[in-house]
Each structure stands twice: as C-alpha cells, then as structure tokens.
Design a protein around this motif. Structure first.
Motif, mmCIF file in Angstrom:
data_model
loop_
_atom_site.group_PDB
_atom_site.id
_atom_site.type_symbol
_atom_site.label_atom_id
_atom_site.label_comp_id
_atom_site.label_asym_id
_atom_site.label_seq_id
_atom_site.Cartn_x
_atom_site.Cartn_y
_atom_site.Cartn_z
ATOM 1 N N GLU A 120 -5.806 4.498 2.194
ATOM 2 C CA GLU A 120 -6.182 3.319 1.414
ATOM 3 C C GLU A 120 -5.958 2.049 2.257
ATOM 4 O OE1 GLU A 120 -4.190 1.286 -2.409
ATOM 5 O OE2 GLU A 120 -3.856 3.434 -2.222
ATOM 6 N N ARG A 130 -8.678 1.842 4.974
ATOM 7 C CA ARG A 130 -9.975 1.419 4.422
ATOM 8 C C ARG A 130 -9.979 -0.089 4.216
ATOM 9 N NH1 ARG A 130 -10.081 5.799 0.558
ATOM 10 N NH2 ARG A 130 -11.205 7.465 1.589
ATOM 11 N N TYR A 131 -8.882 -0.581 3.619
ATOM 12 C CA TYR A 131 -8.763 -2.018 3.356
ATOM 13 C C TYR A 131 -8.782 -2.792 4.681
ATOM 14 C CZ TYR A 131 -6.839 -6.517 1.952
ATOM 15 O OH TYR A 131 -6.664 -7.850 1.758
ATOM 16 N N PHE A 177 0.855 -1.197 0.000
ATOM 17 C CA PHE A 177 0.000 0.000 0.000
ATOM 18 C C PHE A 177 0.884 1.238 0.000
ATOM 19 C CE2 PHE A 177 -2.737 -3.257 1.681
ATOM 20 C CZ PHE A 177 -3.996 -2.935 1.192
#
Ligand SMILES: Cc1ncc(COP(=O)(O)O)c(C=O)c1O
Length: 387
Positions: free
Chosen positions: A334, A337-338, A329
């Motif tokens: 991001e 969120r994942y 990542f």
C-alpha cells in the motif's frame, strides 16, 4: 485467468513484483528506484569488444559450457580475489545470467520430494524454481533485529529429505553480508546431513565499510559440496546481457550442465568474449565500483534518515531499506503504491521476499544503482512529500 493453463507449481507465484512495480512506475511517470538495474551504462571498452566480436563473427552457437576464454577469465578472477584454484574445464559453466545458473542447478539436482532450505527474506526466483523441480521449500526466517542466522531454527530445518540449502550473499533485499562464522555454521550442518549449499553471490563486489565477501568455496567444510553462482550483470552494470556462471566441483558441475544444455544450451558468444575481457580488468575497476556505490548508498540512506525514516543501512548490494512503522501505512505494498502514484518514486515492498508475504510488511526497498541526478530527483520528491 490462468487457472488450468499455467502449471500448478508456478501458478501460485503470479507475476513478479518487479514487473508489477515497473509497470506502475511507468504509468505514474515516477522515478524508478524499484527493480535493481542501473540507469547508466557499463564501461565502453566492454561494449566495443562485444561490437567487434559481432562484426567479426562467427555468430553461431558457443560451446554449451561457455567459451574457453571466459571460463579461464572467471577462474583467473576467482584466484585473484579469493586465492582459490578452480578448473575452467570441469568446474565453471557459463549461463544466461545467474537466473539460469540457479535454475539449472535446481533442475539438475533435485528429485521430487526433496527439501530445500531457503532463508527469508529470499530472492523471488528460488521458491518457484524449487517448486517446479518438484521439491518442497522449508523456510527459515533470518532473525530480527539484525537479520542474523537463527542457529536453533536452522538446525531444526535440516532433516532426512534435505538436499540443498540456498544462501544469497550479499542478501537482496536487505544488504546483509554473511559472516565467516555464519557460513561455517551452515557448512557444519551441510556436512553432517550430506547437503549441498548453493550460494547466489551476484553482489560479491558490492560490499561496504571494509567488509569482506566470503564465497562458499572458501568455507573449508563446503569446498566439495557448494555451487557458487555469480553474474556479470551487477559487477559490470550490464544487466541486459544476462551473462552469468556457476562454479562447482566436477560432479555438481555435471548436474548444472545437464540441465543448462536443455534450457538455453549456450549464452551469446560475442557477449561472452566481451565479459572475458571485463573479468580481467584491473583491481582499480572493482575498487571504484564499491567506492561509487558507497557514495550512492550514503546519499540515499542519509536523505531517507533526514526525512524521518528508520533506515536499514546495507552492508552490501545496491539496495537500502526503510521501516515504514509510524508512517501511517500498515502495509508495504500500500505504501509503495502511494509512493509511486502520489509522490512519484517507485520502490519495492519487501514482504514479497517472504513466503506468502507473511513477514516484512513494514519494510520497503529502494535501489540506488542510479545516476546521482536520478537519486537527487527522487530525494527532492520525498523531501517535498514529507515536508
Ligand atoms: C539475488 C539476485 N540473484 C540473481 C539475480 C539475477 O541475476 P542475472 O540478471 O544475472 O540473472 C538478481 C537480480 O536482481 C538478484 O538480485
């Protein structure tokens, strides 16, 4: 959607990342290691004291500066832990959490056009309130790898318009504890430029490995030009009560109280009475708080290390952070969120503590002010994911 409705000073800041991550967490049914609130309760004795005060009454406005017994108890705790005398009458103000103490100080002191020095990473309350007070934030990023004080850059940041410097010690999100030498350096510059130092010390009792927290009023050069803000939220695990306070010399206290009287006027009287009792709790309570958080810090940080992350072990606070470099990542939001949606663990992307998210995109913060079973559940999910 808010365009033209929300004032220009606040609109750019949007909704806080804490609200956003909490919402994402409930939607995904994830274990919440995002916002820093305990999932256990503070001592029953404090709750019983507040309950009795509510039933007995009066339940009317408290004096604006705080009830005398709480201001005296704050002064007593300062003397006990730091050996400093503060006058409860003219130097202590009780507020609706540290949040309101900081906001009152900024609104009570700043003039449009003033400059305020903020260290990055910085707690997300400061920039919007500085902007709302009409002042300009001047950012000084702490220096990697150890997030130390960048002396040269700090010196350059001071100028004729500098009115205030804000320090958060211990530091949310990275758990840095400022050393006496660093505070002395800041103090020297503040004296040279006639600047006030405001220090947010809500994690003052959560420091590790024998480190010593140095409140600003212990720094000789800052004694007459500092506002120390703290809170009962973290120390007594009662974040929902919002009982905080400021300690400052009489002149600065006057400025804090001036704004405080128009913001909230006062803080709930029964909660103040209970916190007066809490402040006087024996040393063993405070020792156990640090001991128990040391265990939790070690548990979560070692688990994160064991599953392959580089961990930035905190010196204080109840947050531990990881580097996501090499995880696949590129961006902390991001990643978060994942992690929330797919792994079932919510955390906080650290870039939100940098102006315009221009730093910290490789860092993610987890809070460990949680029951052991909550931390175990999070660790199990993270281990399953990584294996
Ligand atoms: C650095 C810092 N300051 C202030 C606060 C808010 O304190 P309070 O709840 O007393 O307003 C927090 C809460 O997380 C914090 O981390």
């Amino acid at each position: 959607m808010n365009s033209g409705i929300v004032c220009k000073a606040l609109e750019p800041f949007g909704t806080t990342i804490f609200t956003e991550m909490n919402a994402l967490c409930s939607e995904a049914g994830a274990v919440n290691l995002s916002q820093g609130f305990p999932d256990f309760e503070g001592p029953d004795s404090i709750k019983e004291c507040a309950a009795k005060a509510i039933l007995r009454g009066p339940n009317q406005y408290a004096p604006s500066q705080g009830i005398p017994s709480l201001r005296e108890a704050i002064s007593g705790k300062v003397k006990r832990f730091y050996g400093v005398d503060v006058d409860p009458e003219s130097e202590v103000t009780v507020t609706a959490g540290a949040t309101e103490a900081i906001s009152s100080a900024l609104l009570g002191l700043l003039e449009p056009g003033d400059e305020v020095i903020l260290f990055e990473p910085c707690y997300d309350l400061y920039p919007p309130m500085v902007a709302r007070a009409g002042a300009r934030a001047v950012y000084v990023p702490l220096e990697r790898p150890g997030f130390s004080l960048p002396e040269g850059r700090l010196k350059q940041a001071f100028g004729s318009k500098t009115r205030l410097v804000i320090i958060n010690n211990p530091l949310n999100p990275l758990g840095k504890v400022f050393t006496r030498e660093e505070l002395d350096f800041i103090g020297k510059l503040c004296t040279e430029h006639n600047v006030i130092a405001l220090s947010d010390e809500v994690y003052e009792h959560i420091v590790y490995d024998g480190r010593v927290h140095v409140p600003l009023f212990q720094v000789p050069s800052l004694k007459d030009r500092s506002i120390v803000v703290s809170s009962t939220a973290k120390t007594f695990s009662m974040t929902g009560w919002k009982v905080g306070y400021s300690i400052a010399p009489p002149g600065l206290t006057k400025a804090v109280r001036m704004a405080h009287q128009f913001l909230t006027f006062c803080t709930p009287s029964a909660l103040q009475e209970a916190m007066a009792m809490a402040m006087a709790m024996e040393d063993s309570y405070f020792e156990e708080l640090a001991r128990s958080y040391t265990k939790k810090r070690n548990m979560l940080s070692s688990a994160l290390e064991a599953i392959g992350f580089q961990v930035l072990w905190p010196e204080g606070t109840y947050y531990t952070s990881i580097s996501i470099k090499g995880s696949g990542f590129e961006d902390d939001m991001e990643f978060c969120r994942y992690l929330t949606r797919e792994v079932g663990v919510a955390a906080i992307p650290c870039s939100y503590f940098w102006n315009g998210r221009r730093g910290g995109r490789d860092l993610v913060r987890f809070c460990f002010c949680k029951k052991d079973e909550t931390l175990e559940a999070a660790i199990e999910r993270l281990e399953r994911w990584r294996s």
